[in-house]
Design an enzyme around this catalytic site. Sequence first.
Site, mmCIF file in Angstrom:
data_model
loop_
_atom_site.group_PDB
_atom_site.id
_atom_site.type_symbol
_atom_site.label_atom_id
_atom_site.label_comp_id
_atom_site.label_asym_id
_atom_site.label_seq_id
_atom_site.Cartn_x
_atom_site.Cartn_y
_atom_site.Cartn_z
ATOM 1 N N LYS A 1 0.882 -1.277 -0.082
ATOM 2 C CA LYS A 1 0.213 0.008 0.059
ATOM 3 C C LYS A 1 0.826 1.162 -0.019
ATOM 4 O O LYS A 1 0.451 2.337 -0.607
ATOM 5 C CB LYS A 1 -0.801 -0.213 0.993
ATOM 6 C CG LYS A 1 -1.776 -1.303 1.435
ATOM 7 C CD LYS A 1 -2.460 -1.912 -0.144
ATOM 8 C CE LYS A 1 -2.753 -3.183 -0.091
ATOM 9 N NZ LYS A 1 -3.044 -3.778 -1.524
ATOM 10 N N ASP B 1 -7.101 -0.888 -5.125
ATOM 11 C CA ASP B 1 -7.822 -1.676 -4.011
ATOM 12 C C ASP B 1 -7.528 -1.095 -2.874
ATOM 13 O O ASP B 1 -6.230 -0.520 -2.750
ATOM 14 C CB ASP B 1 -7.483 -3.121 -4.034
ATOM 15 C CG ASP B 1 -8.336 -4.172 -3.298
ATOM 16 O OD1 ASP B 1 -8.056 -5.220 -2.832
ATOM 17 O OD2 ASP B 1 -9.343 -3.367 -2.939
ATOM 18 N N ASN B 2 -8.176 -1.379 -1.697
ATOM 19 C CA ASN B 2 -7.691 -1.045 -0.170
ATOM 20 C C ASN B 2 -7.555 0.322 0.280
ATOM 21 O O ASN B 2 -6.893 0.453 1.001
ATOM 22 C CB ASN B 2 -6.632 -1.908 0.197
ATOM 23 C CG ASN B 2 -6.715 -3.327 -0.205
ATOM 24 O OD1 ASN B 2 -6.125 -3.981 -1.167
ATOM 25 N ND2 ASN B 2 -7.542 -4.090 0.409
HETATM 26 C C1 705 Z 1 9.320 -3.293 -4.118
HETATM 27 C C2 705 Z 1 7.882 -3.497 -3.547
HETATM 28 C C3 705 Z 1 7.012 -2.962 -4.619
HETATM 29 N N1 705 Z 1 6.873 -3.524 -5.583
HETATM 30 C C4 705 Z 1 6.269 -4.684 -5.992
HETATM 31 N N2 705 Z 1 6.538 -5.375 -7.338
HETATM 32 C C5 705 Z 1 6.038 -6.595 -7.364
HETATM 33 N N3 705 Z 1 5.309 -7.190 -6.628
HETATM 34 C C6 705 Z 1 4.993 -6.726 -5.210
HETATM 35 C C7 705 Z 1 5.273 -5.527 -4.932
HETATM 36 N N4 705 Z 1 4.839 -5.192 -3.849
HETATM 37 C C8 705 Z 1 4.223 -6.129 -3.335
HETATM 38 N N5 705 Z 1 4.130 -7.151 -4.430
HETATM 39 C C9 705 Z 1 3.287 -8.231 -4.210
HETATM 40 O O1 705 Z 1 2.048 -7.806 -4.218
HETATM 41 C C10 705 Z 1 1.091 -8.402 -3.300
HETATM 42 C C11 705 Z 1 1.018 -7.826 -2.028
HETATM 43 C C12 705 Z 1 -0.246 -7.233 -1.960
HETATM 44 C C13 705 Z 1 -0.337 -6.445 -0.675
HETATM 45 N N6 705 Z 1 -1.813 -6.661 -0.265
HETATM 46 C C14 705 Z 1 -2.411 -6.361 0.996
HETATM 47 O O2 705 Z 1 -1.415 -5.961 1.904
HETATM 48 C C15 705 Z 1 -3.443 -6.501 1.257
HETATM 49 C C16 705 Z 1 -3.882 -6.528 2.882
HETATM 50 C C17 705 Z 1 -5.028 -6.754 3.247
HETATM 51 C C18 705 Z 1 -5.590 -6.730 4.620
HETATM 52 C C19 705 Z 1 -6.592 -6.111 5.001
HETATM 53 C C20 705 Z 1 -7.013 -6.211 6.527
HETATM 54 C C21 705 Z 1 -6.123 -6.784 7.152
HETATM 55 F F1 705 Z 1 -6.679 -6.876 8.462
HETATM 56 C C22 705 Z 1 -4.959 -7.452 6.644
HETATM 57 C C23 705 Z 1 -4.839 -7.266 5.477
HETATM 58 C C24 705 Z 1 -6.107 -6.793 2.267
HETATM 59 C C25 705 Z 1 -5.898 -6.584 0.841
HETATM 60 O O3 705 Z 1 -6.748 -6.430 -0.283
HETATM 61 C C26 705 Z 1 -4.607 -6.624 0.248
HETATM 62 O O4 705 Z 1 -4.181 -6.427 -0.696
HETATM 63 C C27 705 Z 1 2.273 -9.787 -3.084
HETATM 64 O O5 705 Z 1 2.026 -10.844 -3.868
HETATM 65 C C28 705 Z 1 3.375 -9.178 -3.198
HETATM 66 O O6 705 Z 1 4.486 -10.405 -3.599
HETATM 67 MG MG MG Z 2 -6.281 -5.983 -2.131
#
Ligand code: 705
Ligand code: MG
Length: 214
Positions: free
Chosen positions: A144, A169-170
């Site tokens: 985020k 999203d979120n």
């Molecule tokens: C260098 C970091 C930025 N670049 C990036 N480049 C490529 N992939 C990246 C990425 N960052 C993250 N990712 C990937 O995206 C995904 C991360 C998603 C993060 N999403 C959340 O934290 C999330 C969290 C919640 C959530 C909501 C309520 C709660 F109590 C707990 C969690 C709900 C959601 O819908 C969410 O999307 C993973 O697969 C991660 O490996």
């Molecule tokens: Mg999400």
Amino acid sequence: LCQTKEQRILDFVLKNAVRGDPQSVIDNIDKYCSQREWSMNVGNEKGIILDNVVKESNPSTILELGTYCGYSAVRICRLLKPGVRFFTVEFNPAYAAVAKQIIEFAGLIDKVQVLEGSTGDIIPQLKKKYEVDTLDFVFVDHWKDKYKPDTQLLEKCNLLRKGSVVLADNVIVPGAPDFLEYVRNCGKYDCTNFPSFLEYMDEKDALEKAVFRG
Ligand SMILES: CCCNc1ncnc2c1ncn2[C@@H]1O[C@H](/C=C/CNC(=O)c2cc(-c3ccc(F)cc3)cc(O)c2O)[C@@H](O)[C@H]1O
Ligand SMILES: [Mg+2]
């Protein structure tokens, strides 16, 4: 043996969904994650809003930031006409591997390019290496605190044109306050908020649509 939650989700899909049927893949991920183990897929309530925004945008080139298990990739690509290009970026190899298998099982692997790596490295490569001109639609669902910097990077790389849709999203839970403040106040986007609910929970969440003014 399925050691990770993501592998258990994949296993449940392979066992219970219908090969080549994207809707059954979506329904089974939602079933597993609402009945067995919560997981951060966009889910069905926000998913219906995502479907509607994709349909009205009728995009030809789409980018997703944060593939995770591929739920939203399947959701989006099941709506796309043939010949459309969908790129999704994922830097966790284990998640990318699960996502590819889920997308393949849904019968959509020919429409999807899973780009393994970090958005900061891949976004600047889209024009030259992946022959992208501009993006019609971007679904933002990764860390985020990276929503704002990566949106600014898309601008810097001239990947947005007048009317490009950035859907995030979120924006309530976990929240992306700096992103919201930016898109709503920088003067470059027309923003719309879509109130909904956190996936598989009763908590309020929302999607934000930011249309680039060009
Ligand atoms: C260098 C970091 C930025 N670049 C990036 N480049 C490529 N992939 C990246 C990425 N960052 C993250 N990712 C990937 O995206 C995904 C991360 C998603 C993060 N999403 C959340 O934290 C999330 C969290 C919640 C959530 C909501 C309520 C709660 F109590 C707990 C969690 C709900 C959601 O819908 C969410 O999307 C993973 O697969 C991660 O490996
Ligand atoms: Mg999400």
